[in-house]
Enzyme design. Structure first.
Site, PDB file in Angstrom:
ATOM      1  N   SER A 158      23.848  40.226  39.062  1.00  0.00           N
ATOM      2  CA  SER A 158      24.730  40.115  37.897  1.00  0.00           C
ATOM      3  C   SER A 158      26.195  39.779  38.457  1.00  0.00           C
ATOM      4  O   SER A 158      26.419  40.170  39.772  1.00  0.00           O
ATOM      5  CB  SER A 158      24.917  41.178  37.047  1.00  0.00           C
ATOM      6  OG  SER A 158      25.436  42.344  37.439  1.00  0.00           O
ATOM      7  N   ASP A 159      26.862  39.018  37.719  1.00  0.00           N
ATOM      8  CA  ASP A 159      28.477  39.111  38.029  1.00  0.00           C
ATOM      9  C   ASP A 159      28.955  40.585  37.640  1.00  0.00           C
ATOM     10  O   ASP A 159      27.918  41.382  36.840  1.00  0.00           O
ATOM     11  CB  ASP A 159      29.207  38.155  37.169  1.00  0.00           C
ATOM     12  CG  ASP A 159      30.343  37.587  38.007  1.00  0.00           C
ATOM     13  OD1 ASP A 159      31.003  38.467  38.762  1.00  0.00           O
ATOM     14  OD2 ASP A 159      30.740  36.435  37.765  1.00  0.00           O
ATOM     15  N   PHE A 160      30.065  40.990  38.098  1.00  0.00           N
ATOM     16  CA  PHE A 160      30.819  42.152  37.916  1.00  0.00           C
ATOM     17  C   PHE A 160      31.126  42.414  36.503  1.00  0.00           C
ATOM     18  O   PHE A 160      31.790  41.723  35.884  1.00  0.00           O
ATOM     19  CB  PHE A 160      31.737  42.529  38.752  1.00  0.00           C
ATOM     20  CG  PHE A 160      32.603  43.744  38.555  1.00  0.00           C
ATOM     21  CD1 PHE A 160      31.819  44.996  38.511  1.00  0.00           C
ATOM     22  CD2 PHE A 160      33.909  43.913  38.400  1.00  0.00           C
ATOM     23  CE1 PHE A 160      32.213  46.316  38.573  1.00  0.00           C
ATOM     24  CE2 PHE A 160      34.616  45.232  38.131  1.00  0.00           C
ATOM     25  CZ  PHE A 160      33.751  46.425  38.247  1.00  0.00           C
TER      26      PHE A 160
END
Length: 963
Positions: A273-275
């Site tokens: 995932s992105d943060f």
């Protein structure tokens, strides 16, 4: 050629090569009995299976979170506890890295990725990836979160400079080369690359609370396609899912991760995932999200246990996710050659700095040149450098370092540290001194003073900029800090003005007509000064091409309505972004809408000139696959050496519903003055960019479109001097031929034509609007052309066929044309012994149909001639005529028995005259003989004169009788 990258396979198929079973190098001391997954003789998949077989469920959970997976010696993360990890697992550090090793000292500040895209150079992209990976590894960071790609839906996107342009093929192939460099550039310093952000992540505005709403075909052809090309050619170990929703479902819990990314695009690595982009536990894991970035929030042991307990998640799904992560780490070499725990102080090298300069040089685009460039500054000349970014000395906080790389709002002012920036004023002063010229500098803060400085110089070079980066989009296409007004003021003061633009996206350039030259330098990295000086002086010939379209105004862009950008917030607080432009993005939008851009996709000037000529196209279709070979000649017609980027485009058939044209290949060709090179490219339906196909939403598959295509070749998407047709017919359907005659039906008797006949053939085809019609008259050979006029007497046969541009030939249509335009001949003779008049008629084509006579008079009363005419009853003077089977009547003859010479008396009875079988050579069964025929029947009458008596022998279809 660019598409050579599409041949790359998966990097995850097997672990690093080993001379023999066991481990080597950094992991040579491992006991395989304790850690069998460290056996490098096994495949990455086999090794991952062994590790997971030895793991508890809690140890498997660790792989599902970045911190827990990558820090095996630690058991607690932000208050979340995990069991101790199994042995022999490496410490791994991720670094954000689309443009370089971010937020790290002692690394090279490379130009922004948009500059790399402007080079259109896959080799350069590989080299940059390899250098960046080596620096990351030396700094102890073996996971590079990059490269990034998007589709350039709006030039306002704050991360435009982080990506590789608006075109799927360009960004996909350059991204693949960049990925290969990151993962395979130096086997002794292994790193993994994480491609981002999948998918529809086209704006920073409301990126975490917006939904990109688009139809299936648009998703596949415009937004999935660059990912497909990159994955096929680059095989990244990881893919990062995006913040935004896609059609109402967040990217990191969207089923597209499994159905599209893995199922259709062929990705076999792990998804991270992105943060802060994870919104669920079971939904995300079930959709295909393997690892949560940063600290554990949704993928905690407690939440995972609960999901398994309530049945929303299975252990098998956990195993799959963990296996994806472990297999990817092992396949990238991270288990066998861990990055150093003590980073080197300075990972940059002279070679990397030279590479940064090369990217800045090849990635700068000469947009305009009215002849002022290259600079011809000689002894005593003065060059004015104007603007806050020309120097390392800040003006209101802005300097050359401000445009070295993309902006960052937290801590660091830029994504890269930019410690070793060589500013333009330093490099230009040095280069001017070599030429005996001098440089004066104005920071441009006072426009009046800047104009005065420009007026006093021989040449003014003014630098305009704006900063852009993650978290916010740019507000418009204008320059920062009054840059447009500054350029206008300088241009008004000095007619010899050149503009250098240091921006992350397009600008609208209201002053364009006032200046002599414009160089787009993007964010040119730490070697910006030497690169720009070399370009403007002509030591390096510009070769960059725009990887995106520069519009004249935002009103001209594909996303000009609020519903399209930035979107409209709904009652739930979600910004609904309507992708109603569909496939019409980038250069396709401007082509389809007929909008003239400020500078088109692919545009870029040189200090020399190039000529394109002699396009040859050859297409083969086999088993539904299409392959076109296009060859052309490129010639340097100027006086200096230069590099051109020839571009090949394909326009699809109208039935495809595809806007504009597709970039299907490109190359970089360097030529000395006067030199030529034959350039060959192959356009294949089997490559990952699917040039001949569209996405069929009914079959969920790419489908080749039959029909007429146009291949175009040139220096930009709008400068295309060469073009040629290609017709694709995978079904092999033959043309349908229609034949008409004029007259439309026989105009004589018994099926005969008695006037010239024009045969006109036409053909229709499913893929070719103008199939080639050919005719073959009486076996003389095939001749192209659909119209033939036949006037000669005889029984003719015309064959007609048609060939479409795909080479498919129709069945042969045959037309029979019996033509008799000549009248029969008829004569009279006197038989004095018998006292009769004998009439004889013949017709060489259709045969004699009838012979008639009448006593001479004013109004002949015609009678059928059935035998010699006794003079006693007929009279000594008669008129006569004959009619052939076709209905043509001879001229009327007259005969005077008294004046005629006698006919010799035969000494014996002659045999019947030879004649064709009844009907031979004619449709009406007419006679082609000397003699007569009564009533048009197929008969031959022979008159035998003997002793004054007349005997008539009649042969009717082979039966002989006397009468």
């Amino acid at each position: 050629m660019a598409l050579a990258l599409a041949a790359g396979g998966s990097a995850l198929a097997a672990g690093p090569a080993a001379a023999a079973p066991g481990v080597t190098g950094a992991r040579a001391s491992v006991d395989l009995a304790e850690c069998p997954w460290m056996d490098t003789a096994l495949s990455a998949d086999e090794r991952a299976g062994l590790l997971l077989d030895a793991s508890s469920l809690g140890q498997k959970y660790r792989w599902l979170n970045e911190q827990a997976a990558n820090t095996p010696e630690q058991t607690e993360f932000s208050g979340v506890s995990y069991p101790e990890q199994v042995g022999c697992t490496p410490t791994i550090v991720y670094t954000d890295g689309p443009d370089g090793v971010r937020f790290t000292e002692g690394v090279t500040a490379f130009p922004a990725q948009i500059a790399l895209a402007s080079s259109w150079n896959s080799d350069l992209a590989f080299d940059k990836g390899a250098a960046q990976a080596a620096e990351a590894w030396d700094k102890g960071k073996a996971g590079v979160l990059g490269p990034g790609i998007a589709s350039g839906r709006t030039p306002l996107s704050g991360r435009t400079a982080e990506y590789l342009g608006e075109d799927p093929l360009l960004s996909g192939t350059l991204g693949a080369a960049n990925t290969q460099g990151l993962e395979k550039g130096d086997p002794e310093k292994p790193t993994l690359a994480v491609l981002k952000h999948y998918v529809g992540n086209e704006q920073e505005t409301a990126r975490q609370t917006s939904s990109s709403n688009l139809d299936e075909r648009t998703l596949k052809e415009a937004y999935d396609l660059p990912f497909e090309i990159l994955i096929d050619g680059g095989a990244p170990a990881g893919v990062m899912c995006s913040y935004n929703q896609i059609n109402g479902v967040y990217g990191c819990e969207n089923p597209l991760l499994n159905t599209d990314l893995r199922g259709q695009l062929g990705f076999d690595g792990y998804v991270v995932s992105d943060f802060g982009a994870v919104h669920s536990t079971a939904d995300a894991l079930n959709a295909g999200l393997d690892q949560e970035l940063n600290r554990p929030i949704h993928y905690t042991p407690t939440l995972l246990d609960a999901a398994i307990a309530d049945g929303s998640l299975t252990e098998a799904t956990v195993d799959t996710a963990a296996r994806n992560v472990v297999r990817s780490y092992i396949g990238a070499g991270l288990f066998d050659k861990p990055a150093p725990t003590t980073p080197v102080a300075d990972a940059s090298t002279p070679e990397h700095k030279a590479l940064a300069r090369s990217i800045a040089e090849e990635g700068s685009v000469l947009l305009k040149n009215d002849g002022l460039l290259p600079l011809d500054a000689s002894d005593g000349s003065t060059i004015a450098l104007i603007g806050p970014t020309v120097s390392n000395t800040p003006t209101n906080g802005v300097s050359a370092s401000s445009v070295c790389s993309m902006s960052w709002p937290f801590g660091n002012p830029s994504t890269l540290n930019c410690e070793d920036v060589v500013a333009p004023d330093t490099a230009f002063t040095s280069r001017a001194a070599e030429a005996g010229a001098s440089v004066v500098v104005s920071n441009g803060a006072d426009q009046v003073a800047a104009a005065a400085t420009a007026a006093a110089a021989d040449v003014a070079i003014v630098f305009g900029y704006y900063r852009s980066g993650e978290f916010t989009d740019i507000p418009g296409l204008g320059l920062a800090d009054g840059g447009d007004d500054l350029i206008a003021a300088v241009a008004a003061a000095n007619p010899n003005t050149v503009v250098v633009l240091e921006t992350g996206s397009a600008t609208d350039m209201p002053w364009l007509d006032q200046v002599d030259g414009v160089l787009q330098a993007w964010y040119p990295g730490e070697q910006q000064g030497p690169a720009l000086a070399s370009l403007l002086w002509g030591d390096t010939n510009p070769s960059g091409k725009l990887p995106m379209t520069f519009p004249k105004s935002l009103a001209d862009t594909p996303t000009a309505t609020p519903e399209q950008y930035p979107g409209v917030v709904d009652a739930d607080g979600i910004t609904q972004v309507d992708y109603s432009e569909g496939l019409q993005i980038g250069h396709k939008w401007y082509d389809e809408q007929g909008i003239e851009p400020l500078f088109e996709f692919g545009h870029g000037l040189s200090y020399t000139s190039f000529d394109y000529s002699d396009l040859e196209l050859s297409t083969a279709v086999s088993g539904g696959a299409v392959e076109t070979t296009a060859s052309f000649t490129l010639t340097n017609t100027g006086s200096v050496a230069g590099t051109e980027v020839p571009q090949v485009y394909l326009t699809l058939p109208e039935s495809a519903g595809e806007p504009g044209k597709r970039l299907v290949d490109y190359d970089r060709v360097s030529l000395e003055p006067g030199a030529s090179q034959r350039v060959t490219t192959v356009i294949s339906s089997e490559t990952a960019d699917h040039p001949y196909s569209i996405w069929n939403v009914d079959t969920d598959a790419w489908e080749v479109v039959d029909g007429g295509y146009t291949v175009s070749v040139g220096s930009s998407s709008r400068a295309l001097p060469l073009s040629g047709p290609v017709v694709v017919d995978t079904a092999g359907t033959a043309p349908v031929v229609t034949v008409a005659t004029s007259p439309s039906a026989p105009d004589g008797a018994a099926g005969w034509f008695v006037s010239p006949v024009t045969v006109t053939a036409t053909a229709v085809d499913d893929v070719d609007s103008a199939p080639v019609v050919s005719t073959n008259l009486d076996g003389a050979g095939w001749v192209d052309g659909g119209s033939v006029t036949v006037s000669a007497d005889g029984a003719h046969t015309i064959e007609v066929r048609a060939t479409d541009a795909a080479g498919t030939v129709s069945a042969v249509t045959r037309v029979e044309l019996p033509i008799d335009r000549a009248a029969p001949t008829v004569s009279a003779a006197a038989d004095r012994e018998a006292g009769t008049i004998v009439l004889t008629a013949s017709d060489a084509t259709s045969g004699v149909g009838s012979v008639e006579w009448a006593p001479a008079g004013l109004a002949p009363a015609w009678q059928s001639y059935t035998g010699p005419l006794p003079v006693a009853s007929a009279g000594e003077t008669i008129v006569f005529r004959a009619t052939d089977v076709a209905g043509i009547v001879s001229e009327v003859g007259s005969f005077d028995y008294a004046a005629a010479a006698p006919t010799p008396t035969p000494t014996s009875t002659p045999a019947p005259s030879a004649s064709p079988a009844p009907g031979a050579g004619s449709p009406g069964g007419g006679l082609a003989s000397t003699g007569f025929a009564a009533g048009g029947i197929a008969a031959l009458a022979l008159l035998l004169v003997a002793g004054g008596a007349v005997t008539v022998l009649v042969r009717r279809r082979g039966v002989r009788s006397a009468g």
